[in-house]
Motif scaffolding. Structure first.
Motif, PDB file in Angstrom:
ATOM      1  N   GLY A   9     -10.659  -7.302  15.674  1.00  0.00           N
ATOM      2  CA  GLY A   9      -9.391  -8.012  15.750  1.00  0.00           C
ATOM      3  C   GLY A   9      -8.509  -7.876  14.529  1.00  0.00           C
ATOM      4  N   LYS A  10      -9.053  -7.379  13.427  1.00  0.00           N
ATOM      5  CA  LYS A  10      -8.281  -7.248  12.192  1.00  0.00           C
ATOM      6  C   LYS A  10      -7.360  -6.024  12.278  1.00  0.00           C
ATOM      7  N   THR A  11      -6.192  -6.115  11.673  1.00  0.00           N
ATOM      8  CA  THR A  11      -5.276  -4.986  11.590  1.00  0.00           C
ATOM      9  C   THR A  11      -5.749  -4.038  10.505  1.00  0.00           C
ATOM     10  N   ALA A  12      -5.709  -2.745  10.806  1.00  0.00           N
ATOM     11  CA  ALA A  12      -6.092  -1.715   9.842  1.00  0.00           C
ATOM     12  C   ALA A  12      -5.281  -0.463  10.154  1.00  0.00           C
ATOM     13  N   TYR A  13      -5.358   0.521   9.295  1.00  0.00           N
ATOM     14  CA  TYR A  13      -4.623   1.759   9.459  1.00  0.00           C
ATOM     15  C   TYR A  13      -5.585   2.939   9.496  1.00  0.00           C
ATOM     16  N   ALA A  14      -5.331   3.874  10.395  1.00  0.00           N
ATOM     17  CA  ALA A  14      -6.001   5.175  10.356  1.00  0.00           C
ATOM     18  C   ALA A  14      -5.121   6.039   9.468  1.00  0.00           C
ATOM     19  N   VAL A  15      -5.698   6.564   8.401  1.00  0.00           N
ATOM     20  CA  VAL A  15      -4.971   7.412   7.468  1.00  0.00           C
ATOM     21  C   VAL A  15      -5.538   8.816   7.629  1.00  0.00           C
ATOM     22  N   ILE A  16      -4.718   9.722   8.136  1.00  0.00           N
ATOM     23  CA  ILE A  16      -5.203  11.048   8.493  1.00  0.00           C
ATOM     24  C   ILE A  16      -4.593  12.092   7.559  1.00  0.00           C
ATOM     25  N   LYS A  17      -5.473  12.833   6.896  1.00  0.00           N
ATOM     26  CA  LYS A  17      -5.049  13.919   6.021  1.00  0.00           C
ATOM     27  C   LYS A  17      -6.050  15.049   6.221  1.00  0.00           C
ATOM     28  N   ALA A  18      -5.565  16.199   6.607  1.00  0.00           N
ATOM     29  CA  ALA A  18      -6.416  17.348   6.934  1.00  0.00           C
ATOM     30  C   ALA A  18      -7.363  16.974   8.052  1.00  0.00           C
ATOM     31  N   SER A  19      -8.661  17.192   7.883  1.00  0.00           N
ATOM     32  CA  SER A  19      -9.603  16.889   8.952  1.00  0.00           C
ATOM     33  C   SER A  19     -10.320  15.564   8.752  1.00  0.00           C
ATOM     34  N   ASN A  20      -9.919  14.783   7.775  1.00  0.00           N
ATOM     35  CA  ASN A  20     -10.570  13.508   7.494  1.00  0.00           C
ATOM     36  C   ASN A  20      -9.749  12.344   8.013  1.00  0.00           C
ATOM     37  N   VAL A  21     -10.443  11.324   8.497  1.00  0.00           N
ATOM     38  CA  VAL A  21      -9.776  10.095   8.914  1.00  0.00           C
ATOM     39  C   VAL A  21     -10.315   8.975   8.038  1.00  0.00           C
ATOM     40  N   MET A  22      -9.419   8.339   7.283  1.00  0.00           N
ATOM     41  CA  MET A  22      -9.796   7.230   6.429  1.00  0.00           C
ATOM     42  C   MET A  22      -9.222   5.957   7.027  1.00  0.00           C
ATOM     43  N   VAL A  23      -9.765   4.818   6.672  1.00  0.00           N
ATOM     44  CA  VAL A  23      -9.263   3.536   7.158  1.00  0.00           C
ATOM     45  C   VAL A  23      -8.731   2.756   5.967  1.00  0.00           C
ATOM     46  N   ALA A  24      -7.540   2.150   6.108  1.00  0.00           N
ATOM     47  CA  ALA A  24      -6.919   1.378   5.039  1.00  0.00           C
ATOM     48  C   ALA A  24      -6.438   0.044   5.567  1.00  0.00           C
ATOM     49  N   VAL A  25      -6.413  -0.947   4.706  1.00  0.00           N
ATOM     50  CA  VAL A  25      -5.841  -2.251   5.021  1.00  0.00           C
ATOM     51  C   VAL A  25      -4.925  -2.668   3.896  1.00  0.00           C
ATOM     52  N   ASP A  26      -4.009  -3.588   4.178  1.00  0.00           N
ATOM     53  CA  ASP A  26      -3.176  -4.113   3.085  1.00  0.00           C
ATOM     54  C   ASP A  26      -3.144  -5.607   3.128  1.00  0.00           C
TER      55      ASP A  26
ATOM     56  N   MET B  58       0.842  -1.161   0.000  1.00  0.00           N
ATOM     57  CA  MET B  58       0.000   0.000   0.000  1.00  0.00           C
ATOM     58  C   MET B  58       0.894   1.232   0.000  1.00  0.00           C
ATOM     59  N   LYS B  59       0.669   2.149  -0.919  1.00  0.00           N
ATOM     60  CA  LYS B  59       1.384   3.411  -0.958  1.00  0.00           C
ATOM     61  C   LYS B  59       0.358   4.529  -0.987  1.00  0.00           C
ATOM     62  N   LEU B  60       0.544   5.506  -0.108  1.00  0.00           N
ATOM     63  CA  LEU B  60      -0.368   6.642  -0.016  1.00  0.00           C
ATOM     64  C   LEU B  60       0.433   7.921   0.099  1.00  0.00           C
ATOM     65  N   SER B  61      -0.162   9.028  -0.329  1.00  0.00           N
ATOM     66  CA  SER B  61       0.504  10.313  -0.181  1.00  0.00           C
ATOM     67  C   SER B  61       0.352  10.867   1.227  1.00  0.00           C
ATOM     68  N   ALA B  62      -0.627  10.406   1.977  1.00  0.00           N
ATOM     69  CA  ALA B  62      -0.838  10.885   3.343  1.00  0.00           C
ATOM     70  C   ALA B  62       0.316  10.427   4.227  1.00  0.00           C
ATOM     71  N   ARG B  63       0.857  11.325   5.018  1.00  0.00           N
ATOM     72  CA  ARG B  63       1.997  10.991   5.865  1.00  0.00           C
ATOM     73  C   ARG B  63       1.574  10.358   7.179  1.00  0.00           C
ATOM     74  N   ASN B  64       0.374  10.614   7.616  1.00  0.00           N
ATOM     75  CA  ASN B  64      -0.078  10.122   8.916  1.00  0.00           C
ATOM     76  C   ASN B  64      -0.836   8.811   8.751  1.00  0.00           C
ATOM     77  N   GLN B  65      -0.115   7.712   8.811  1.00  0.00           N
ATOM     78  CA  GLN B  65      -0.691   6.378   8.696  1.00  0.00           C
ATOM     79  C   GLN B  65      -0.401   5.654  10.006  1.00  0.00           C
ATOM     80  N   ILE B  66      -1.453   5.379  10.767  1.00  0.00           N
ATOM     81  CA  ILE B  66      -1.277   4.803  12.096  1.00  0.00           C
ATOM     82  C   ILE B  66      -1.870   3.402  12.121  1.00  0.00           C
TER      83      ILE B  66
END
Length: 69
Positions: free
Chosen positions: A52-69, A1-9
């Motif tokens: 229980g599944k692993t996922a990522y909070a992807v934060i850009k500006a005021s939006n929080v998106m969820v991503a998995v790989d 997974m590659k994203l432009s957002a720097r805040n991937q938690i």
């Protein structure tokens, strides 16, 4: 997974609460803090989000998106 957002938690899905249109997703990140996001039911289903599944909070500006790989 590659994203432009720097805040991937990386975290673990604690709970997915499905509503009529959207789902509330609660992620627990290292240290025990929780991040909550509202995403569409379709997105929750296509990501296969479940407790229980692993996922990522992807934060850009005021939006929080969820991503998995």
């Amino acid at each position: 997974m590659k994203l432009s957002a720097r805040n991937q938690i990386k975290g673990k899905v604690l709970k997915v609460t499905r509503g009529a249109v959207n789902s509330e997703v609660i992620l627990e990140i290292p240290g025990g803090a929780q991040i909550v996001s509202i995403i569409t039911n379709g997105s929750a289903e296509s990501l296969g989000l479940a407790e229980g599944k692993t996922a990522y909070a992807v934060i850009k500006a005021s939006n929080v998106m969820v991503a998995v790989d």
